[in-house]
Enzyme design. Structure first.
Site, PDB file in Angstrom:
ATOM      1  N   LYS A  42       0.842  -1.203   0.000  1.00 26.59           N
ATOM      2  CA  LYS A  42       0.000   0.000   0.000  1.00 26.59           C
ATOM      3  C   LYS A  42       0.875   1.251   0.000  1.00 26.59           C
ATOM      4  O   LYS A  42       2.073   1.177   0.292  1.00 26.59           O
ATOM      5  CB  LYS A  42      -0.923  -0.022   1.229  1.00 26.59           C
ATOM      6  N   TYR A 262      14.403  30.219  10.646  1.00 24.68           N
ATOM      7  CA  TYR A 262      13.133  30.848  11.008  1.00 24.68           C
ATOM      8  C   TYR A 262      12.946  30.902  12.518  1.00 24.68           C
ATOM      9  O   TYR A 262      13.317  29.966  13.239  1.00 24.68           O
ATOM     10  CB  TYR A 262      11.971  30.048  10.429  1.00 24.68           C
TER      11      TYR A 262
HETATM   12  C1  LIG Z   1      -0.406  -1.966   6.857  1.00 25.54           C
HETATM   13  C2  LIG Z   1      -0.968  -3.284   7.266  1.00 25.54           C
HETATM   14  C3  LIG Z   1      -0.151  -4.418   7.299  1.00 25.54           C
HETATM   15  C4  LIG Z   1       1.350  -4.348   7.134  1.00 25.54           C
HETATM   16  O1  LIG Z   1       1.896  -3.897   8.358  1.00 25.54           O
HETATM   17  P1  LIG Z   1       3.487  -3.813   8.612  1.00 25.54           P
HETATM   18  O2  LIG Z   1       3.580  -3.441  10.041  1.00 25.54           O
HETATM   19  O3  LIG Z   1       3.993  -2.770   7.699  1.00 25.54           O
HETATM   20  O4  LIG Z   1       4.047  -5.150   8.317  1.00 25.54           O
HETATM   21  C5  LIG Z   1      -0.764  -5.647   7.516  1.00 25.54           C
HETATM   22  N1  LIG Z   1      -2.088  -5.747   7.764  1.00 25.54           N
HETATM   23  C6  LIG Z   1      -2.898  -4.650   7.788  1.00 25.54           C
HETATM   24  C7  LIG Z   1      -4.355  -4.814   8.087  1.00 25.54           C
HETATM   25  C8  LIG Z   1      -2.355  -3.390   7.560  1.00 25.54           C
HETATM   26  O5  LIG Z   1      -3.149  -2.305   7.606  1.00 25.54           O
END
Ligand SMILES: *Cc1c(COP(=O)(O)O)cnc(C)c1O
Length: 376
Positions: A42, A262
């Site tokens: 993702k 800044y």
């Molecule tokens: C993002 C996600 C993962 C992967 O998690 P990691 O900690 O990056 O391995 C797995 N399952 C779900 C439901 C997620 O949202």
């Protein structure tokens, strides 16, 4: 380091080692075998570029991918024509047709989604495959125990559904000693026992390190594939995949009493040499990594040592104190390292008051991506 292929005007580079990525996949797959190891890609493969990451993982043997959205699923489908693709955000209204067109499976995460998918399957005469997300204690997405019991009694719905996976997600897997891990394992097993038999999945990167009871039929790591070490308790057998570097645009000398950046939030207390580096919050270098004289913040690696950010992180620039770096002293055009062997994602995260996941997924598009294959 060879930077062939980078444009002369590049101010930042994210180097992604695809051989390490493949090796990390094989390492995790080896731990969980005979369970299947899927990959979570993702958010454009956690910012590393799904276009290169997905084919590399497929070449390493990965057959199942998880994304968050249907748009991400469409991209992965083009890259991995025969893969199984699950969409974690589930089913939005009026998108069932599109799931079929893409060849992706929704992760049904509420009673409403189950009802809508079931109605679609009945109306079209399809038994299209989907995953079911049940909540075992995270209280985020997933059917509640009450919803699961209602579904278990709804034989017509179960007949219409074709569940290729029943999954849940852990809240505290990065802390191996946390009692919630065992509680969620027990809750998940109880929910599974109510439902028709289907492949099951509970664990992401850290969960799969909790041992065989947490593997079920499939694990879903993301972060660990990209070299992340989120677990506070034990090392995952993966190696870093990502190096982030940015250019020194100029070096300036400041006198005691002069301020930097800044809001004048840092005042030099000695004659100082400040490197102005082309990385800012628009590139994912969090503004929360700003530093005052009293409060330290982010750091970068220069010639094998860590040097501190001083003053505010701005949109395009950071200022780092390189007074103590001698021989060779940093110069205009040099590259400094923001994430690398001496400065892990985790450390960069802590210094910005966040976690390595956020450092990784926020790396900006202005940094050029460079893919290397350390095996070849
Ligand atoms: C993002 C996600 C993962 C992967 O998690 P990691 O900690 O990056 O391995 C797995 N399952 C779900 C439901 C997620 O949202």
């Amino acid at each position: 380091m060879n930077r062939a292929g980078m444009s002369a005007g590049a101010t930042g580079i994210v180097t992604i080692d695809l051989a390490r990525l493949r090796a990390n996949y094989r390492s995790l797959a080896g731990i969980v075998t005979p369970a299947e190891c899927a990959a979570v890609v993702k958010a454009d493969a956690y910012g590393l570029g799904a276009g290169r990451v997905v084919p590399a993982l497929a070449a390493a043997g990965c057959r199942t991918f998880f994304v968050a959205t249907l748009a991400e699923a469409r991209q992965v489908r083009a890259l991995a024509p025969s893969a199984v693709i699950y969409v974690l955000d589930g089913l939005l209204a009026d998108t069932a047709d599109e799931f079929l067109a893409v060849g992706a499976r929704p992760v049904l995460s509420s009673a409403a989604e189950v009802a809508e998918w079931t109605a679609f399957c009945r109306a079209t005469g399809q038994r299209a495959e989907a995953a079911l997300h049940v909540d075992s204690g995270l209280n985020r997405l997933g059917l509640s125990a009450t919803d699961v019991r209602a579904l278990a009694d709804d034989t017509a719905a179960l007949r219409a559904l074709s569940l290729s996976l029943i999954m849940s997600h852990l809240a505290c897997a990065d802390d191996p000693g946390h009692p919630k891990n065992q509680e969620q394992l027990t809750a998940f097993e109880r929910l599974l026992s109510l439902l028709p038999v289907a492949p099951a999945s509970l664990s992401a990167s850290d969960g799969l390190m909790l041992g065989v009871p947490y593997h079920f039929n499939l694990v879903r790591p993301g972060y660990a594939l990209y070299g992340g070490q989120a677990s506070t308790g034990r090392a995952t057998p993966v190696s870093p995949v990502v190096t982030v570097q940015a250019r020194v645009l100029q070096i300036r000398e400041t006198l005691p009493g002069e301020t930097v950046g800044y809001s004048a939030s840092f005042t030099a207390t000695r004659p100082s040499r400040i490197a102005i580096v082309a990385a800012g919050y628009a590139d994912g270098f969090a503004r929360s990594a700003s530093a005052t004289n009293e409060t330290p913040g982010g750091a970068v690696e220069v010639g094998g040592r860590l040097v501190p950010v001083v003053g505010r992180v701005s949109m395009d620039l950071i200022t780092v104190d390189v007074t103590d770096v001698g021989d060779p002293a940093p110069r205009r055009g040099d590259w400094v390292t923001l994430v690398g062997p001496r400065l892990t994602l985790e450390e960069a995260g802590i210094r910005a008051g966040t976690i390595g996941y956020e450092v990784l997924t926020r790396l900006g598009q202005r940094f050029e991506r460079r893919y290397v294959d350390s095996e070849s």
